[in-house]
Design a protein around this motif. Structure first.
Motif, PDB file in Angstrom:
ATOM      1  N   ASP A   1       0.900  -1.214  -0.121  1.00 23.45           N
ATOM      2  CA  ASP A   1      -0.047  -0.117   0.117  1.00 23.45           C
ATOM      3  C   ASP A   1       0.877   1.188   0.228  1.00 23.45           C
ATOM      4  O   ASP A   1       0.626   2.321  -0.795  1.00 23.45           O
ATOM      5  CB  ASP A   1      -0.776  -0.068   1.264  1.00 23.45           C
ATOM      6  CG  ASP A   1      -2.173  -1.131   1.177  1.00 23.45           C
ATOM      7  OD1 ASP A   1      -2.284  -1.552  -0.061  1.00 23.45           O
ATOM      8  OD2 ASP A   1      -2.722  -1.208   2.155  1.00 23.45           O
TER       9      ASP A   1
ATOM     10  N   GLY B   1       0.859   3.913  -2.798  1.00 19.95           N
ATOM     11  CA  GLY B   1       0.835   5.305  -2.470  1.00 19.95           C
ATOM     12  C   GLY B   1       1.823   6.150  -3.195  1.00 19.95           C
ATOM     13  O   GLY B   1       1.643   7.234  -3.765  1.00 19.95           O
TER      14      GLY B   1
ATOM     15  N   ASP C   1       1.290   6.200  -7.094  1.00 21.29           N
ATOM     16  CA  ASP C   1       0.209   7.118  -7.131  1.00 21.29           C
ATOM     17  C   ASP C   1       0.621   8.501  -7.226  1.00 21.29           C
ATOM     18  O   ASP C   1       0.429   9.382  -8.165  1.00 21.29           O
ATOM     19  CB  ASP C   1      -0.787   6.676  -6.536  1.00 21.29           C
ATOM     20  CG  ASP C   1      -1.406   5.486  -6.683  1.00 21.29           C
ATOM     21  OD1 ASP C   1      -1.133   4.900  -7.711  1.00 21.29           O
ATOM     22  OD2 ASP C   1      -2.270   5.197  -5.730  1.00 21.29           O
ATOM     23  N   HIS C   2       1.411   9.136  -6.107  1.00 19.59           N
ATOM     24  CA  HIS C   2       1.857  10.219  -6.097  1.00 19.59           C
ATOM     25  C   HIS C   2       2.774  10.594  -7.121  1.00 19.59           C
ATOM     26  O   HIS C   2       2.555  11.824  -7.730  1.00 19.59           O
ATOM     27  CB  HIS C   2       2.461  10.348  -4.625  1.00 19.59           C
ATOM     28  CG  HIS C   2       3.087  11.695  -4.488  1.00 19.59           C
ATOM     29  ND1 HIS C   2       2.368  12.859  -4.441  1.00 19.59           N
ATOM     30  CD2 HIS C   2       4.348  12.359  -4.298  1.00 19.59           C
ATOM     31  CE1 HIS C   2       2.979  14.049  -4.182  1.00 19.59           C
ATOM     32  NE2 HIS C   2       4.121  13.683  -4.109  1.00 19.59           N
TER      33      HIS C   2
END
Length: 147
Positions: free
Chosen positions: A61, A65, A68-69
């Motif tokens: 995760d 994250g 994605d950032h």
């Protein structure tokens, strides 16, 4: 004597039986402790596996994250780059438009100057023609006077 031997054997048998029972109890106790220890080890293994899976999920995760950032930052950078290109294109268009206006103004000014020059030439041409006519007229009159 037989009785004594039987008695001694009975005592030995009784002692051996006691030892055997004692060993049997010790062995049963050892087996029970071993089973408990195996059960605890299995639970520990299961808990460690669950912890590992939870940590792996948390790690995944976290990495997701970060990815994605990073993707959103890249999209934003591309949008900024596109905006910069569009701004540059608008600036180039505005500069070209301004230069075109200036060129048209210069051409218009040149056109006015050209018209003035043409009028001046026409005026000079007429004046020259009049002077020529006058000179020819004067010449005729001078010739006529001489003849």
């Amino acid at each position: 004597k037989k009785d004594k031997t039987i008695n001694n054997l009975s005592v030995k048998l009784f002692k051996e039986k006691k030892k055997t029972e004692k060993h049997k109890l010790e062995l049963t106790d050892f087996m029970a402790r071993s089973r408990k220890r195996i059960k605890c080890l299995r639970e520990d293994k299961s808990n460690l596996y669950k912890d590992l899976l939870a940590q792996q999920k948390t790690s995944n995760d976290f990495v997701k994250g970060i990815m994605d950032h990073a993707n959103s930052v890249m999209k934003e950078a591309m949008a900024i780059e596109d905006e910069a290109k569009a701004t540059e294109a608008r600036a180039v268009d505005a500069i070209a438009e301004e230069q075109s206006k200036q060129a048209n103004a210069l051409l218009l000014e040149k056109g006015k100057s050209t018209k003035k020059v043409q009028k001046e030439r026409q005026h000079l041409s007429r004046a020259k023609a009049k002077m020529k006519e006058k000179n020819e007229g004067d010449l005729k009159s001078v010739k006529e006077e001489h003849t």
